[in-house]
Design a protein around this motif. Sequence first.
Motif, PDB file in Angstrom:
ATOM      1  N   ASN A   7       1.011  -1.177   0.104  1.00 45.03           N
ATOM      2  CA  ASN A   7       0.076  -0.262  -0.019  1.00 45.03           C
ATOM      3  C   ASN A   7       0.900   1.129   0.006  1.00 45.03           C
ATOM      4  O   ASN A   7       2.085   1.315   0.362  1.00 45.03           O
ATOM      5  CB  ASN A   7      -0.877   0.116   1.151  1.00 45.03           C
ATOM      6  CG  ASN A   7      -0.199   0.175   2.612  1.00 45.03           C
ATOM      7  OD1 ASN A   7       0.667  -0.761   2.799  1.00 45.03           O
ATOM      8  ND2 ASN A   7      -0.387   1.254   3.259  1.00 45.03           N
ATOM      9  N   ARG A  13      -3.611   3.706  -0.617  1.00 47.31           N
ATOM     10  CA  ARG A  13      -4.014   2.939  -1.682  1.00 47.31           C
ATOM     11  C   ARG A  13      -3.503   1.879  -1.903  1.00 47.31           C
ATOM     12  O   ARG A  13      -2.149   1.528  -1.569  1.00 47.31           O
ATOM     13  CB  ARG A  13      -3.612   3.941  -3.151  1.00 47.31           C
ATOM     14  CG  ARG A  13      -3.950   3.291  -4.262  1.00 47.31           C
ATOM     15  CD  ARG A  13      -3.407   4.494  -5.364  1.00 47.31           C
ATOM     16  NE  ARG A  13      -3.597   3.811  -6.681  1.00 47.31           N
ATOM     17  CZ  ARG A  13      -3.374   4.524  -7.632  1.00 47.31           C
ATOM     18  NH1 ARG A  13      -2.728   5.956  -7.703  1.00 47.31           N
ATOM     19  NH2 ARG A  13      -3.392   4.077  -8.829  1.00 47.31           N
ATOM     20  N   ASP A  14      -3.937   0.767  -2.269  1.00 49.43           N
ATOM     21  CA  ASP A  14      -3.495  -0.751  -2.748  1.00 49.43           C
ATOM     22  C   ASP A  14      -2.508  -0.500  -3.818  1.00 49.43           C
ATOM     23  O   ASP A  14      -2.819   0.211  -4.874  1.00 49.43           O
ATOM     24  CB  ASP A  14      -4.638  -1.697  -3.178  1.00 49.43           C
ATOM     25  CG  ASP A  14      -5.570  -2.054  -2.175  1.00 49.43           C
ATOM     26  OD1 ASP A  14      -4.995  -2.117  -0.599  1.00 49.43           O
ATOM     27  OD2 ASP A  14      -6.615  -2.482  -2.090  1.00 49.43           O
ATOM     28  N   LEU A  15      -1.411  -1.160  -3.909  1.00 44.37           N
ATOM     29  CA  LEU A  15      -0.192  -1.171  -4.510  1.00 44.37           C
ATOM     30  C   LEU A  15       0.083  -2.682  -4.959  1.00 44.37           C
ATOM     31  O   LEU A  15       1.093  -3.030  -4.393  1.00 44.37           O
ATOM     32  CB  LEU A  15       0.773  -0.467  -4.321  1.00 44.37           C
ATOM     33  CG  LEU A  15       0.628   1.053  -4.044  1.00 44.37           C
ATOM     34  CD1 LEU A  15       1.659   1.999  -3.464  1.00 44.37           C
ATOM     35  CD2 LEU A  15       0.342   1.704  -5.587  1.00 44.37           C
ATOM     36  N   SER A  19       1.722  -3.148  -9.788  1.00 45.52           N
ATOM     37  CA  SER A  19       1.397  -1.840 -10.101  1.00 45.52           C
ATOM     38  C   SER A  19       2.665  -1.006 -10.743  1.00 45.52           C
ATOM     39  O   SER A  19       3.676  -1.198 -10.195  1.00 45.52           O
ATOM     40  CB  SER A  19       0.952  -1.219  -8.585  1.00 45.52           C
ATOM     41  OG  SER A  19       0.622   0.176  -8.730  1.00 45.52           O
ATOM     42  N   GLU A  21       2.181   1.944 -10.425  1.00 45.84           N
ATOM     43  CA  GLU A  21       2.068   3.301  -9.834  1.00 45.84           C
ATOM     44  C   GLU A  21       2.916   3.489  -8.563  1.00 45.84           C
ATOM     45  O   GLU A  21       2.886   4.462  -7.821  1.00 45.84           O
ATOM     46  CB  GLU A  21       0.441   3.434  -9.325  1.00 45.84           C
ATOM     47  CG  GLU A  21      -0.105   3.756 -10.500  1.00 45.84           C
ATOM     48  CD  GLU A  21      -0.024   4.857 -11.395  1.00 45.84           C
ATOM     49  OE1 GLU A  21       0.031   6.133 -10.966  1.00 45.84           O
ATOM     50  OE2 GLU A  21       0.093   4.953 -12.699  1.00 45.84           O
ATOM     51  N   ALA A  22       3.479   2.265  -8.155  1.00 45.66           N
ATOM     52  CA  ALA A  22       4.196   2.167  -6.887  1.00 45.66           C
ATOM     53  C   ALA A  22       5.677   2.887  -7.183  1.00 45.66           C
ATOM     54  O   ALA A  22       6.255   2.715  -7.889  1.00 45.66           O
ATOM     55  CB  ALA A  22       4.488   0.906  -6.509  1.00 45.66           C
ATOM     56  N   CYS A  32       2.161   5.903  -3.630  1.00 43.65           N
ATOM     57  CA  CYS A  32       1.719   5.789  -5.014  1.00 43.65           C
ATOM     58  C   CYS A  32       2.379   6.962  -5.797  1.00 43.65           C
ATOM     59  O   CYS A  32       2.741   7.789  -5.241  1.00 43.65           O
ATOM     60  CB  CYS A  32       0.030   5.748  -5.023  1.00 43.65           C
ATOM     61  SG  CYS A  32      -0.783   7.586  -4.402  1.00 43.65           S
TER      62      CYS A  32
END
Length: 103
Positions: A7, A13-15, A19, A21-22, A32
């Motif tokens: 996260n 936010r879940d990562l 992902s 986005e991490a 994120c």
Amino acid sequence: MLELRPNCELCNRDLPPASLEARICSYECTYCADCAERVLENVCPSCGGGFVQRPIRPVNDLRGIGLGLANRPPSTARKHSQWTEAQRRELTERLRAVPPQER
């Protein structure tokens, strides 16, 4: 081996492991992309370093040597930033104009 934290330590936010986005610092603090770029302005609130995109760990053991997510799963322990908004802002204000390699 990276923990692959699950996260964003700021907005929660879940990562997931795949992902794009991490973002991580050199100590694996995980955020994120939105928090790392817009809120933290590329300044880790813990160490003052910058962020890079977290690498993606392959799902499968492509070489048969015990690697891949099945053999080396991501962390399930959710982490949260210990720093207050004021503490984060102070460090960001001080360091955002300084390139990470010069901090």
